[in-house]
Write an enzyme that holds these catalytic residues in place. Sequence first.
Site, PDB file in Angstrom:
ATOM      1  N   GLY A 150       0.853  -1.187   0.000  1.00 11.54           N
ATOM      2  CA  GLY A 150       0.000   0.000   0.000  1.00 11.54           C
ATOM      3  C   GLY A 150       0.884   1.231   0.000  1.00 11.54           C
TER       4      GLY A 150
ATOM      5  N   GLN B 100       3.043   9.929   0.983  1.00 12.53           N
ATOM      6  CA  GLN B 100       4.324   9.215   1.095  1.00 12.53           C
ATOM      7  C   GLN B 100       5.222   9.460  -0.117  1.00 12.53           C
ATOM      8  OE1 GLN B 100       2.371   5.239   2.182  1.00 12.53           O
ATOM      9  NE2 GLN B 100       4.276   5.187   3.336  1.00 12.53           N
TER      10      GLN B 100
ATOM     11  N   CYS C 231       5.922  -0.113   7.351  1.00 16.90           N
ATOM     12  CA  CYS C 231       5.533   1.067   6.571  1.00 16.90           C
ATOM     13  C   CYS C 231       6.745   1.548   5.793  1.00 16.90           C
ATOM     14  CB  CYS C 231       5.057   2.157   7.531  1.00 16.90           C
ATOM     15  SG  CYS C 231       4.580   3.680   6.703  1.00 16.90           S
ATOM     16  N   LEU C 232       6.553   1.870   4.510  1.00 17.93           N
ATOM     17  CA  LEU C 232       7.677   2.333   3.691  1.00 17.93           C
ATOM     18  C   LEU C 232       8.240   3.656   4.213  1.00 17.93           C
ATOM     19  CD1 LEU C 232       6.285   1.462   0.137  1.00 17.93           C
ATOM     20  CD2 LEU C 232       8.001   0.200   1.460  1.00 17.93           C
TER      21      LEU C 232
ATOM     22  N   HIS D 133      -4.546   1.321   7.437  1.00 19.76           N
ATOM     23  CA  HIS D 133      -3.187   1.875   7.516  1.00 19.76           C
ATOM     24  C   HIS D 133      -3.034   3.032   6.522  1.00 19.76           C
ATOM     25  CE1 HIS D 133       1.365   1.216   7.842  1.00 19.76           C
ATOM     26  NE2 HIS D 133       1.248   2.036   6.818  1.00 19.76           N
ATOM     27  N   GLU D 134      -3.496   2.825   5.275  1.00 20.05           N
ATOM     28  CA  GLU D 134      -3.333   3.858   4.239  1.00 20.05           C
ATOM     29  C   GLU D 134      -4.239   5.060   4.506  1.00 20.05           C
ATOM     30  OE1 GLU D 134      -0.805   3.597   2.466  1.00 20.05           O
ATOM     31  OE2 GLU D 134      -0.472   1.510   3.004  1.00 20.05           O
TER      32      GLU D 134
ATOM     33  N   HIS E 111      -2.713   7.313   6.900  1.00 18.69           N
ATOM     34  CA  HIS E 111      -1.722   8.219   6.288  1.00 18.69           C
ATOM     35  C   HIS E 111      -2.397   9.494   5.767  1.00 18.69           C
ATOM     36  CE1 HIS E 111       2.124   6.227   6.402  1.00 18.69           C
ATOM     37  NE2 HIS E 111       1.696   5.129   5.816  1.00 18.69           N
TER      38      HIS E 111
END
Length: 192
Positions: free
Chosen positions: A46, A51, A96-97, A138-139, A142
């Site tokens: 994701g 991000q 997480c990236l 999660h996304e 963000h």
Amino acid sequence: MSILPIYVFDHPILRKKADIINSIDDSLISFIADMKQTMHYADGIGLAANQVGSPLSLTVIDISPMTGYEQTKPLTIINPRILYYSDEDTDYEEGCLSLPYLRDTVIRPDAIQVRFMDENMKEHTIEADGLLARVLQHEIDHLHGIYFSDRLSSIRKTLMQNKLKKISRGDISPEYDIILSNGELITFQEED
Ligand code: ZN
């Protein structure tokens, strides 16, 4: 298409609430393609627009690399809104990236109902549970300026402090380009 650098903790854009998208043009379509390519390149499942430096309410998800989810189609999610959360919670280890090398167990509702638009501005309302519900939450977090680490207990957060500081200093080397909290670009150097 191009692979975009990923903004890491604690760049200010990752703390911003995303802007609603009112119309879709060719440049947005090509940005969505770049986001998908970047997500795959960085081995993510994701990626939210902030991000990769965009303030828009947009995220891409593809959980098909995960065992058991091979048949799940990738999603482009625009202006998402969670309409319903199940009473039942589950825990799952998230990464997480934007938080390279950090993983921790996060408790979230097991199932959600979410309304969003796709890249054709077509509205969808879907029920999701398991991994898809997890990644969606999660996304969407963000897009509200929230990291998974914000959802940990205060003791877990304290234990994470030093690792978070290392990330914001750039004292990390993930296998993708990153932009630090001060805006500095660090490019990934392949080692021999
Ligand atoms: Zn993330």
